[in-house]
Write an enzyme that holds these catalytic residues in place. Sequence first.
Site, PDB file in Angstrom:
ATOM      1  N   ASN A 132       0.828  -1.206   0.000  1.00 40.61           N
ATOM      2  CA  ASN A 132       0.000   0.000   0.000  1.00 40.61           C
ATOM      3  C   ASN A 132       0.864   1.258   0.000  1.00 40.61           C
ATOM      4  O   ASN A 132       1.956   1.271   0.562  1.00 40.61           O
ATOM      5  CB  ASN A 132      -0.925   0.009   1.216  1.00 40.61           C
ATOM      6  CG  ASN A 132      -1.918  -1.136   1.171  1.00 40.61           C
ATOM      7  OD1 ASN A 132      -2.073  -1.767   0.120  1.00 40.61           O
ATOM      8  ND2 ASN A 132      -2.558  -1.411   2.284  1.00 40.61           N
TER       9      ASN A 132
ATOM     10  N   SER B  52      -4.569  -9.352  -3.493  1.00 36.25           N
ATOM     11  CA  SER B  52      -5.041 -10.296  -4.508  1.00 36.25           C
ATOM     12  C   SER B  52      -3.940 -11.288  -4.891  1.00 36.25           C
ATOM     13  O   SER B  52      -4.194 -12.211  -5.664  1.00 36.25           O
ATOM     14  CB  SER B  52      -5.536  -9.537  -5.742  1.00 36.25           C
ATOM     15  OG  SER B  52      -4.533  -8.660  -6.195  1.00 36.25           O
TER      16      SER B  52
ATOM     17  N   HIS C 125       5.892  -0.457  -2.739  1.00 30.63           N
ATOM     18  CA  HIS C 125       5.441   0.368  -3.863  1.00 30.63           C
ATOM     19  C   HIS C 125       5.503   1.867  -3.580  1.00 30.63           C
ATOM     20  O   HIS C 125       4.850   2.658  -4.232  1.00 30.63           O
ATOM     21  CB  HIS C 125       4.016  -0.049  -4.271  1.00 30.63           C
ATOM     22  CG  HIS C 125       3.944  -1.450  -4.805  1.00 30.63           C
ATOM     23  ND1 HIS C 125       2.793  -2.200  -4.852  1.00 30.63           N
ATOM     24  CD2 HIS C 125       4.914  -2.249  -5.318  1.00 30.63           C
ATOM     25  CE1 HIS C 125       3.048  -3.396  -5.372  1.00 30.63           C
ATOM     26  NE2 HIS C 125       4.328  -3.457  -5.659  1.00 30.63           N
TER      27      HIS C 125
HETATM   28  P1  OAD Z   1      -6.036  -5.416  -5.120  1.00 29.89           P
HETATM   29  O1  OAD Z   1      -7.003  -4.269  -5.270  1.00 29.89           O
HETATM   30  O2  OAD Z   1      -5.561  -6.128  -6.320  1.00 29.89           O
HETATM   31  O3  OAD Z   1      -6.680  -6.527  -4.178  1.00 29.89           O
HETATM   32  C1  OAD Z   1      -7.264  -6.207  -2.957  1.00 29.89           C
HETATM   33  C2  OAD Z   1      -7.594  -7.501  -2.243  1.00 29.89           C
HETATM   34  O4  OAD Z   1      -8.178  -7.157  -0.984  1.00 29.89           O
HETATM   35  C3  OAD Z   1      -8.573  -8.417  -2.955  1.00 29.89           C
HETATM   36  O5  OAD Z   1      -8.062  -9.737  -2.984  1.00 29.89           O
HETATM   37  C4  OAD Z   1      -9.834  -8.340  -2.084  1.00 29.89           C
HETATM   38  O6  OAD Z   1     -10.533  -9.578  -2.045  1.00 29.89           O
HETATM   39  C5  OAD Z   1      -9.252  -8.034  -0.734  1.00 29.89           C
HETATM   40  N1  OAD Z   1     -10.133  -7.328   0.209  1.00 29.89           N
HETATM   41  C6  OAD Z   1     -11.181  -6.500  -0.064  1.00 29.89           C
HETATM   42  N2  OAD Z   1     -11.728  -6.043   1.074  1.00 29.89           N
HETATM   43  C7  OAD Z   1     -11.025  -6.578   2.095  1.00 29.89           C
HETATM   44  C8  OAD Z   1     -11.081  -6.478   3.518  1.00 29.89           C
HETATM   45  N3  OAD Z   1     -12.002  -5.717   4.115  1.00 29.89           N
HETATM   46  N4  OAD Z   1     -10.173  -7.168   4.248  1.00 29.89           N
HETATM   47  C9  OAD Z   1      -9.244  -7.936   3.649  1.00 29.89           C
HETATM   48  N5  OAD Z   1      -9.136  -8.072   2.316  1.00 29.89           N
HETATM   49  C10 OAD Z   1     -10.012  -7.404   1.543  1.00 29.89           C
HETATM   50  O7  OAD Z   1      -4.863  -4.853  -4.230  1.00 29.89           O
HETATM   51  P2  OAD Z   1      -3.393  -5.404  -4.009  1.00 29.89           P
HETATM   52  O8  OAD Z   1      -3.329  -6.888  -3.997  1.00 29.89           O
HETATM   53  O9  OAD Z   1      -2.865  -4.666  -2.845  1.00 29.89           O
HETATM   54  O10 OAD Z   1       0.743  -1.904  -7.415  1.00 29.89           O
HETATM   55  O11 OAD Z   1      -2.698  -4.869  -5.297  1.00 29.89           O
HETATM   56  C11 OAD Z   1      -1.337  -5.046  -5.406  1.00 29.89           C
HETATM   57  C12 OAD Z   1      -0.759  -4.013  -6.297  1.00 29.89           C
HETATM   58  O12 OAD Z   1      -1.477  -4.010  -7.540  1.00 29.89           O
HETATM   59  C13 OAD Z   1      -0.903  -2.595  -5.818  1.00 29.89           C
HETATM   60  O13 OAD Z   1       0.046  -2.253  -4.848  1.00 29.89           O
HETATM   61  C14 OAD Z   1      -0.655  -1.860  -7.109  1.00 29.89           C
HETATM   62  C15 OAD Z   1      -1.394  -2.725  -8.117  1.00 29.89           C
HETATM   63  O14 OAD Z   1      -0.732  -2.925  -9.306  1.00 29.89           O
HETATM   64  C16 OAD Z   1       1.377  -0.776  -7.750  1.00 29.89           C
HETATM   65  O15 OAD Z   1       0.826   0.303  -7.670  1.00 29.89           O
HETATM   66  C17 OAD Z   1       2.775  -0.977  -8.199  1.00 29.89           C
END
Ligand code: OAD
Length: 249
Positions: A107, A195, A124
């Site tokens: 984040n 994710s 990031h």
């Molecule tokens: P995503 O938006 O891809 O995924 C968010 C995840 O959080 C999903 O798997 C949801 O199911 C889960 N989620 C939603 N609500 C939730 C809650 N209340 N508690 C727990 N989990 C929940 O975000 P990231 O995986 O963080 O990179 O994305 C990774 C990276 O993708 C980001 O940092 C960004 C993007 O490319 C860069 O900016 C370089």
Amino acid sequence: MNLPQAAALLRSARRVVIMTGAGVSAESGIPTFRDAQTGHWARFRPEDLASPEAYWKGPELVWDWYAGRYRDVMAAAPNRGHTLLAELERRKLAEYGESAFTLVTQNVDGLHLRAGSLPPLELHGNLTHGRCEACERVQPLPGPASFIPPPTCNVCRSRMRPNVVWFGELLPEEVLAAAQFAFERAEVALIIGTSSQVYPAAALADLTLQRGGAVIEINPDTTPLTRRATLSLRTTAGEGLAALMDASP
Ligand code: OAD
């Protein structure tokens, strides 16, 4: 492994590493990365705003988007998930010393720090800071109320870019190396609200599994990691952490 066993393991572990993604901030009202394109921004793909190509083509547009996200983040407050992680950190450091706990995050919102955690390993970057395009100094942005993008460097007066890692850019080498080190040594890795699709962050949990450590996922949805995880809790960050920490004997 079931929940009480996972809670007991977390309680006794001398080396714990945490990876958080956008889901940990969802309960603070910050949309997850893939949900963030709303209103005026709905016509842009994230790749069209968060990439070096987009920035060189239209720095004003990219800065407008980041300035909006910066204001949203500063108007939000850390939630129970952030607070419980700060509490877990305090407990582990007090019991087992400074190598007992490492917080790694994808984040860019700075909410872990505002919840009382020590500065996390930010894979990031952080959208609360800018980085000078000329001298590369990283500096905090002016307060959200007075911030008019683009910001300029306090030292050389050049334009600053957002201090985040964009699509197609490399992660900060030392930060990634420190994260890998922590995952290799961890007895328990908690993977919360990500994710698990964006590399190299998504590969870190395997370093723990390969060395015999346990990987516990907290996510309301299944992810590519779910099948490999030692335990996967199908719930929100706040609920999952409360369950893991309260269930400890
Ligand atoms: P995503 O938006 O891809 O995924 C968010 C995840 O959080 C999903 O798997 C949801 O199911 C889960 N989620 C939603 N609500 C939730 C809650 N209340 N508690 C727990 N989990 C929940 O975000 P990231 O995986 O963080 O990179 O994305 C990774 C990276 O993708 C980001 O940092 C960004 C993007 O490319 C860069 O900016 C370089």
